[in-house]
Design a protein around this motif. Sequence first.
Motif, PDB file in Angstrom:
ATOM      1  N   PRO A   1       0.879  -1.128   0.039  1.00 44.97           N
ATOM      2  CA  PRO A   1       0.047  -0.019  -0.006  1.00 44.97           C
ATOM      3  C   PRO A   1       0.848   1.244  -0.075  1.00 44.97           C
ATOM      4  CG  PRO A   1       0.095  -1.100   2.206  1.00 44.97           C
ATOM      5  CD  PRO A   1       0.777  -1.764   1.447  1.00 44.97           C
ATOM      6  N   LEU A   2       0.504   2.308  -0.844  1.00 44.08           N
ATOM      7  CA  LEU A   2       1.387   3.410  -0.933  1.00 44.08           C
ATOM      8  C   LEU A   2       1.440   4.281   0.240  1.00 44.08           C
ATOM      9  CD1 LEU A   2      -0.105   4.626  -4.487  1.00 44.08           C
ATOM     10  CD2 LEU A   2       2.123   3.096  -3.841  1.00 44.08           C
TER      11      LEU A   2
ATOM     12  N   SER B   1       7.660 -10.225  -3.276  1.00 47.95           N
ATOM     13  CA  SER B   1       8.900 -10.766  -4.319  1.00 47.95           C
ATOM     14  C   SER B   1       9.364  -9.488  -5.092  1.00 47.95           C
ATOM     15  CB  SER B   1       8.270 -11.825  -5.076  1.00 47.95           C
ATOM     16  OG  SER B   1       6.993 -11.341  -5.799  1.00 47.95           O
ATOM     17  N   PHE B   2       8.554  -8.654  -5.526  1.00 52.08           N
ATOM     18  CA  PHE B   2       9.019  -7.680  -6.276  1.00 52.08           C
ATOM     19  C   PHE B   2      10.060  -6.771  -5.503  1.00 52.08           C
ATOM     20  CE2 PHE B   2       8.570  -2.996  -7.123  1.00 52.08           C
ATOM     21  CZ  PHE B   2       9.204  -3.112  -8.657  1.00 52.08           C
ATOM     22  N   LEU B   3       9.634  -6.477  -4.197  1.00 57.92           N
ATOM     23  CA  LEU B   3      10.848  -5.518  -3.513  1.00 57.92           C
ATOM     24  C   LEU B   3      11.956  -6.328  -3.077  1.00 57.92           C
ATOM     25  CD1 LEU B   3      11.094  -2.964  -1.876  1.00 57.92           C
ATOM     26  CD2 LEU B   3      10.127  -4.016   0.108  1.00 57.92           C
TER      27      LEU B   3
ATOM     28  N   ALA C   1       2.300  -5.310   0.598  1.00 58.22           N
ATOM     29  CA  ALA C   1       1.441  -6.011   0.343  1.00 58.22           C
ATOM     30  C   ALA C   1       2.078  -7.304  -0.043  1.00 58.22           C
ATOM     31  CB  ALA C   1       0.744  -5.585  -0.600  1.00 58.22           C
ATOM     32  N   LYS C   2       1.339  -8.449   0.394  1.00 65.34           N
ATOM     33  CA  LYS C   2       1.941  -9.634   0.063  1.00 65.34           C
ATOM     34  C   LYS C   2       2.209 -10.099  -1.392  1.00 65.34           C
ATOM     35  CE  LYS C   2       0.904 -14.685   0.995  1.00 65.34           C
ATOM     36  NZ  LYS C   2      -0.045 -15.579   1.715  1.00 65.34           N
TER      37      LYS C   2
END
Length: 388
Positions: A80-81, A92-94, A87-88
């Motif tokens: 969430p910004l 993985s992206f982060l 967020a779940k």
Amino acid sequence: MASRMSDWVMDRALKPFAIAGFFVLVALLWTFPLQHVIAYPFVFLFFGAIMGSAWFGGITAGCIAVALSSILVTYFFVPPLFSMSVAKDSQSFLAAFIVCAIAITVVSSARKRAESAVRVARDQLEAKVQERTAQLERSNQEIRESERQLRAAQDDLARLSRTMSMAEMAASIAHELNQPLTAVVTHAQACRKWLSSDPPNLEKATATAEKIVRESTRASSVVQRVRALFQKDAQVREPVDMNQLIREMARLLRDEAARRGVTIRLQLGGDLPQLQIDPVQMQQVLLNLALNGMDAMADMHGLRELTIYSERHGDGEVQVAVEDCGGGIMPEVAGRIFEPFFSTKPQGTGMGLAICRSIVEAHDGRLTAVNRDDGGARLQFTVRTQAG
């Protein structure tokens, strides 16, 4: 101590933080307008910020940029910004972003270190090349100077050699002329005595005059042969009976030996081959050796005997030896007696034995000197039957 601490804080903390903060801030400011034009611009911009931080600030600045970028991306661009929670479906992206950012930091800082090392090595190499070039130039200058001092030293040596050769030849001629000129003076005085007697003894005066002519001719021959010896002219060679040459020399020395109280004894070998030699030069050798033997016995009491030997020696050689009953050759001068200008006599020129050696060697022979077991010295030389 405080100054070193301040420098350490500046280099290790403030400077890397400032570099990382600058690049990350620029990336953040560019992200906001570009996100309306392209999708996910923050990924490339923050990766660029991390790379620039690691490149200019090192691994520390790169790690700071990774941390700052991760915080800003999490807060502004990962749902969430405007929250530090993730967020779940974005975790993985982060995580991938952080791993890639760390890899970029390591690669960028390593490449920077490598390029810096290469630059330093290149600078050091250039400095060494310049230093080596300067050393080579100095070495070349020293070599050129050494060579100049050497073609100069060689010129001086050549002049000295010519001077020494001329001095040696002059001394040799003076030495060899002494005997015949002394004989000429002695015979001239005798001739005047016979002519001034009443009545004049013309027979003896004539015989003495013939001796003067003979000695004068011998003196002329001596000068010619000594010059030939030093100037390497064509050598005179003619068949000679060595025993006959020794007998003639003994006759020449008869009056001198009697005056000195010396007895000359000949022990000549029979059936000697004829030798192809220069009789004038070889007679000078015999005279010099005999006179040296007489000089060696000048202060001796009792028997003064000079013995001259001749015999076959080896294959195609004749050996001649002159023995005296003097004090022998002192060990400290034994190695120098054949050197030019070296003499143990107060009035000696030091050329007699040097000339003898040169003449004998010119006849392919060898002149040596040894002490006798029962006292005195033995000087002997060999001559080949066919001398070169």
